[in-house]
Design a protein around this motif. Structure first.
Motif, PDB file in Angstrom:
ATOM      1  N   GLY A   1       2.112  -1.042  -8.654  1.00  0.00           N
ATOM      2  CA  GLY A   1       1.389  -0.593  -7.477  1.00  0.00           C
ATOM      3  C   GLY A   1       0.219   0.271  -7.865  1.00  0.00           C
TER       4      GLY A   1
ATOM      5  N   ASN B   1      -2.202   2.555  -5.394  1.00  0.00           N
ATOM      6  CA  ASN B   1      -2.728   3.055  -4.119  1.00  0.00           C
ATOM      7  C   ASN B   1      -2.595   2.012  -3.006  1.00  0.00           C
ATOM      8  N   GLY B   2      -1.402   1.432  -2.901  1.00  0.00           N
ATOM      9  CA  GLY B   2      -1.131   0.474  -1.835  1.00  0.00           C
ATOM     10  C   GLY B   2      -1.406  -0.969  -2.189  1.00  0.00           C
ATOM     11  N   ARG B   3      -2.127  -1.206  -3.306  1.00  0.00           N
ATOM     12  CA  ARG B   3      -2.365  -2.578  -3.786  1.00  0.00           C
ATOM     13  C   ARG B   3      -1.352  -2.904  -4.869  1.00  0.00           C
ATOM     14  N   GLU B   4      -1.208  -4.198  -5.176  1.00  0.00           N
ATOM     15  CA  GLU B   4      -0.316  -4.605  -6.257  1.00  0.00           C
ATOM     16  C   GLU B   4      -1.068  -5.517  -7.214  1.00  0.00           C
TER      17      GLU B   4
ATOM     18  N   ARG C   1       8.714   4.557  -3.014  1.00  0.00           N
ATOM     19  CA  ARG C   1       7.480   3.817  -2.720  1.00  0.00           C
ATOM     20  C   ARG C   1       6.540   4.656  -1.855  1.00  0.00           C
ATOM     21  N   LYS C   2       7.105   5.350  -0.890  1.00  0.00           N
ATOM     22  CA  LYS C   2       6.289   6.214  -0.030  1.00  0.00           C
ATOM     23  C   LYS C   2       5.804   7.434  -0.801  1.00  0.00           C
TER      24      LYS C   2
ATOM     25  N   ARG D   1       3.034   6.318  -3.198  1.00  0.00           N
ATOM     26  CA  ARG D   1       2.156   5.282  -2.662  1.00  0.00           C
ATOM     27  C   ARG D   1       0.708   5.450  -3.127  1.00  0.00           C
ATOM     28  N   GLY D   2       0.233   6.661  -3.236  1.00  0.00           N
ATOM     29  CA  GLY D   2      -1.156   6.902  -3.625  1.00  0.00           C
ATOM     30  C   GLY D   2      -1.396   6.876  -5.121  1.00  0.00           C
TER      31      GLY D   2
ATOM     32  N   SER E   1      -6.783   6.997  -9.022  1.00  0.00           N
ATOM     33  CA  SER E   1      -5.477   7.368  -8.475  1.00  0.00           C
ATOM     34  C   SER E   1      -4.672   8.181  -9.494  1.00  0.00           C
TER      35      SER E   1
END
Length: 352
Positions: free
Chosen positions: A78, A80-83, A184-185, A188-189, A342
């Protein structure tokens, strides 16, 4: 085990294995890690290698003798929300027989090129290089990798750790999924986020307040032999600490056993519970010292550090920074910048 010959030059050739062959296990078990700074040996190498996530070994051979290795572990990460697809490099090592001859540098460049050429997906490649290991840094940098951030080494120790009745394991698959969602939360960033080493040996532990998990972490039990530490303070630690009762239970270079924490979760404001969790796990395992790794700009690291009271072991190892060198394939500038900007996530399993 499936293998390919990727490249030949003179008496040397490069092989790629799907997995880790037995002769590579023997080679890696003899390696002393580090260079200009601390030098240490991993004493549970085979166990950890067998738990690597989807590894491919790239080995440099002179005739039929391994002279250098790099294990490329493939996983989604992950950012910043992308994979993105990712290969992270473990066990980047060379034999004393070729050090200083330019062989590892020349062939490493070729290895990195060959690996990247085969990938069609948007892919991040990264390696963890100790700050004082200038030789490995130069080799990886010459292969087209750039420094995208620093991982801080954190220590936590207690002379007399106490068990806590509030510390508990996860009781079900559903609880594991709850922890994964929390993590994950929580991260996340961040970039380079992956949780492949969580739940190994059912060693993820938590503290709850009512039904809510407020602190949690995975631990790995580690055994190193430390042959050298940098600087005058390093000499003092190596030569004096093992002779001092109690101190030598925190750190004995001839047999340094500690817990490595990762997947660290702490609800804001519950840093005391996190320290309670760390301490209880030390008591459970009969150890005094632990280490964990977090990005320099990670807000959770800053919150943990601000809470204070990490214990004396942190003083010994706090300057052991790790640089993350990365290369990118098939990614545009905005995607690359997303990773670079990030905070970095670190899995302890990649450092032990």
């Amino acid at each position: 085990m499936e293998k390919d010959i990727l490249y030949r030059e003179g008496n040397f050739h490069i092989r790629r294995y799907s997995g880790i062959p037995e002769d590579a296990l023997t080679f890696l078990d003899r390696i002393a890690w580090g260079n200009e700074g601390a030098v240490y040996e991993h004493k549970n190498t085979e166990e950890h290698i067998r738990q690597l996530h989807r590894p491919s070994l790239i080995a440099i051979y002179e005739g039929e003798e391994i002279r250098g290795t790099a294990a490329f572990c493939n996983t989604p990460v992950g950012a910043n929300g992308r994979e993105f697809n990712c290969f992270y490099i473990r066990y980047f090592a060379s034999s004393p027989a070729i050090r200083g001859k330019g062989v590892m540098k020349n062939f490493s460049i070729k290895v990195m090129e060959l690996i990247r050429e085969r990938e069609a997906a948007k892919t991040v490649y990264f390696a963890c290089i100790e700050r004082d290991n200038r030789g490995s840094y130069r080799v990886v940098e010459s292969a087209g990798y750039t420094n995208i951030g620093t991982i801080k080494t954190m220590g936590f120790s207690r002379f007399f750790p106490r068990l806590s009745p509030r510390v508990d394991t996860l009781g079900s698959v559903a609880e594991r999924e709850t922890v994964l969602n929390l993590l994950r939360k929580h991260y996340r960033g961040h970039a380079l986020v992956q949780f492949n080493a969580l739940f190994l040996n059912d060693d993820y532990y938590v503290i709850r307040e009512g039904d809510e998990i407020v602190a949690g972490c995975q631990y790995h039990r580690v055994h190193w032999v430390v042959n050298r530490m940098k600087g005058m303070m390093g000499k003092v630690i190596m030569n004096v600490v093992p002779l001092v009762p109690l101190l030598n239970q925190l750190f004995n270079p001839r047999r340094f056993e500690f817990l490595a924490f990762e997947g660290i979760y702490c609800k804001p404001g519950y840093e005391d519970r996190l320290q309670e969790l760390f301490e209880s796990l030390l008591a459970q395992e009969g150890l005094k010292s632990s280490m964990f790794w977090m990005g320099e700009t990670c807000p959770h690291r800053i919150a943990i550090e601000r809470y204070g009271n990490p214990g004396l072991i942190h003083t010994f190892i706090k300057d052991s920074d790790v640089y993350i060198l990365a290369a990118f394939q098939n990614m545009d500038e905005s995607e690359i910048q997303l990773v670079k900007d990030s905070p970095l996530y670190a899995s302890a399993f990649d450092y032990i």
